[in-house]
Design a protein around this motif. Structure first.
Motif, PDB file in Angstrom:
ATOM      1  N   SER A 149      37.221  43.017  39.260  1.00  0.00           N
ATOM      2  CA  SER A 149      38.285  43.434  38.392  1.00  0.00           C
ATOM      3  C   SER A 149      38.307  42.780  37.027  1.00  0.00           C
ATOM      4  O   SER A 149      37.985  41.597  36.836  1.00  0.00           O
ATOM      5  N   GLU A 176      36.352  38.147  39.462  1.00  0.00           N
ATOM      6  CA  GLU A 176      37.482  38.427  38.325  1.00  0.00           C
ATOM      7  C   GLU A 176      36.874  38.211  37.035  1.00  0.00           C
ATOM      8  O   GLU A 176      36.636  37.184  36.806  1.00  0.00           O
ATOM      9  N   THR A 179      35.305  43.537  45.398  1.00  0.00           N
ATOM     10  CA  THR A 179      36.470  44.085  44.292  1.00  0.00           C
ATOM     11  C   THR A 179      35.962  43.545  43.036  1.00  0.00           C
ATOM     12  O   THR A 179      35.822  42.106  43.036  1.00  0.00           O
ATOM     13  N   SER A 209      40.173  47.663  37.895  1.00  0.00           N
ATOM     14  CA  SER A 209      39.420  47.192  38.966  1.00  0.00           C
ATOM     15  C   SER A 209      38.440  48.410  39.661  1.00  0.00           C
ATOM     16  O   SER A 209      38.850  49.513  39.722  1.00  0.00           O
TER      17      SER A 209
END
Ligand code: HEM
Ligand code: MTE
Ligand code: MO
Length: 435
Positions: free
Chosen positions: A310, A432, A308, A315
């Motif tokens: 983001s 992130e 993932t 995201s």
């Protein structure tokens, strides 16, 4: 400080009996120079290692050459290991000083000896925990290694500075060989440096004469008195000095040659003592923590695995084929562990910058990298913008032309230039963007 005269005499005689050609201020200065250089190298490279892992907000690090951290930490560990023979040699050379009489002559003298005690003790602890750490003996001491080693490094370097200041006059007097050794090959003895008591043994002897009693100290005195005069003729003294330095040089060179190969490829063949050996482990690359140790076997092998990426509320979720579908790049980069070993490999995968661009990351953003691994200090790491934006920084899917081994971080791991191995996070889970 006044000690019973009998103890004083014992100290004095010890010091006398320990005299040897290589135990002189010139030897202390020569070894001191080497040790100070090694300590300062260790301090500088150690600080580099500290701040690349825990940067202050304004710090920016070079990303080239890609082997920069391999070199700085390789120097740290190798020069650190060389401190062992040097420090033992230095302690040997100054050992008789332990038996100075009187042990404390003045307040200044007390401070001098106390600073040396602190210096010796902190240095020995520093290099010992450092060495144990490279062999991953963390559990041997009940305190956190990094913080302790970091804090102690300031004590070591601070007390080194005091030590140099205190000994400055001796250091300058014996700095140059031509000043330190006379035409006959003997070490010059400056009057101030002579043992304060060597010129008054008669007084000690006179007093002792009154107390030739039995008992353990009496017998000890008798034995020391029977010791032959320790100073050999000058020719012998020169040979002995050279022998001493040759021994130290051979020990240091041997240790260097037998360990430096863990950090520097050219010496790989003679890497006998190094904590890690090139070419070992799955895919020919050493592994510190396996997938099993990290308890990620299930999550990393799961067909539900996703990466993932983001940026605030934006995201994107990538499965393995989606990462393979991105432009793939190949880079040759080393894993350069903080513990000193390092090894090169060929890595392949998408660029980190392409991935963070896919969620609109600004140019100066850092990235927080999380692993599937939980609860370890390696589980979450930060990457500064200069590394995020570097073309060599990949989310690696392949190692040397094959899918990553599970122990090397399958399905995906970080690989970036000029960074310590601890930050090359394995078993990636989320990226992130922090903007
Ligand atoms: C006087 C000698 C030494 C000084 C001044 C020194 C100083 C330092 C400093 C300041 C750090 C950074 C700590 C941090 O990241 O907070 C460091 C790291 C390290 N040092 Fe030393 N060091 C010395 C000797 C040694 C020796 C002899 C070894 C091993 C043979 C060693 C092994 C290490 C290791 C493995 C690290 C990495 C720690 C980590 O980040 O996990 N050091 N050193
Ligand atoms: N998630 C995770 N990533 C990790 C580690 C780890 O234990 N867990 N070890 C790090 C360390 S200390 C180094 S030197 C490199 C290479 O370690 P390895 O030999 O265990 O692959 O991976 C780094 N990435
Ligand atoms: Mo490491």
């Amino acid at each position: 400080m006044l000690l019973p005269w009998r103890l004083q005499r014992l100290l004095h005689q010890f010091r006398h009996a320990l005299a040897a050609p290589s135990r002189n201020p010139r030897t202390a200065v020569v070894l001191g120079r080497l040790l100070a250089s090694a300590f300062l190298l260790c301090f500088a490279t150690g600080l580099y290692s500290h701040f690349i892992q825990d940067p202050l907000p304004w710090m920016v690090f070079p990303t080239r050459p890609s082997w920069l951290y391999q070199i700085t930490q390789g120097i740290h560990i190798t020069s650190g290991i060389l401190c062992f023979p040097l420090i033992f040699a230095k302690l040997y050379a100054v050992f008789p000083e332990l038996f100075q009489t009187p042990p404390i002559r003045s307040f200044a003298h007390f401070l001098e000896r106390a600073s040396i005690a602190l210096f010796v003790a902190s240095s020995l602890v520093e290099i010992t925990i450092g060495l144990l750490n490279t062999y991953q003996f963390y559990s041997l001491f009940p305190f956190p290694f990094r913080q302790t080693h970091y804090a102690l490094s300031f004590v070591v370097i601070g007390s080194l500075a005091i030590h140099i200041a205190v000994k400055l006059s001796t250091i300058t007097k014996y700095w140059r060989k031509s000043d330190a050794i006379d035409a006959t090959g003997n070490v010059v003895v400056h009057e101030q440096d002579a043992d304060a008591n060597l010129d008054q043994p008669d007084e000690l002897r006179r007093r002792t004469g009154q107390h030739q009693d039995a008992g353990i100290t009496g017998r000890l005195f008798a034995w020391i008195d029977a010791t032959p005069a320790p100073l050999p003729p000058q020719a012998k003294a020169r040979t002995s000095r050279r022998g001493f330095f040759a021994t130290v040089a051979i020990a240091a060179a041997g240790l260097g040659i037998l360990t430096a190969g863990q950090s520097f490829r050219v010496l790989d063949i003679t890497n006998v003592f190094g904590a890690r050996k090139n070419g070992t482990g799955p895919q020919g690359l050493p592994v510190n923590r396996t997938a099993n140790d990290a308890k990620v076997l299930e999550s990393a092998m799961s067909k539900d695995w996703r990466l993932t990426v983001s940026n605030g509320t934006a995201s994107k979720v990538y499965d393995y084929p989606a990462l393979q579908a991105m432009p793939q790049y190949e880079v040759v980069l080393p894993i350069a562990c903080v513990e000193g070993w390092s090894q090169y490999a060929r890595w392949k995968g998408p660029r980190l910058s392409d991935l963070v661009d896919s969620v609109g990351a600004p140019a100066g953003a850092s990235v927080k990298i999380s692993s599937l691994e939980k609860g370890s200090s390696y589980a979450v790491t930060m990457m500064q913008p200069e590394f995020v934006r570097d073309d060599l920084t990949l989310v690696a899917l392949e190692l040397d032309g094959a899918v990553l081994d599970i122990d090397h971080g399958y399905p995906a791991r970080m690989i970036a230039p000029a960074r310590p191995g601890v930050l090359q996070t394995k078993w990636l889970s989320t990226l992130e963007v922090l903007s």
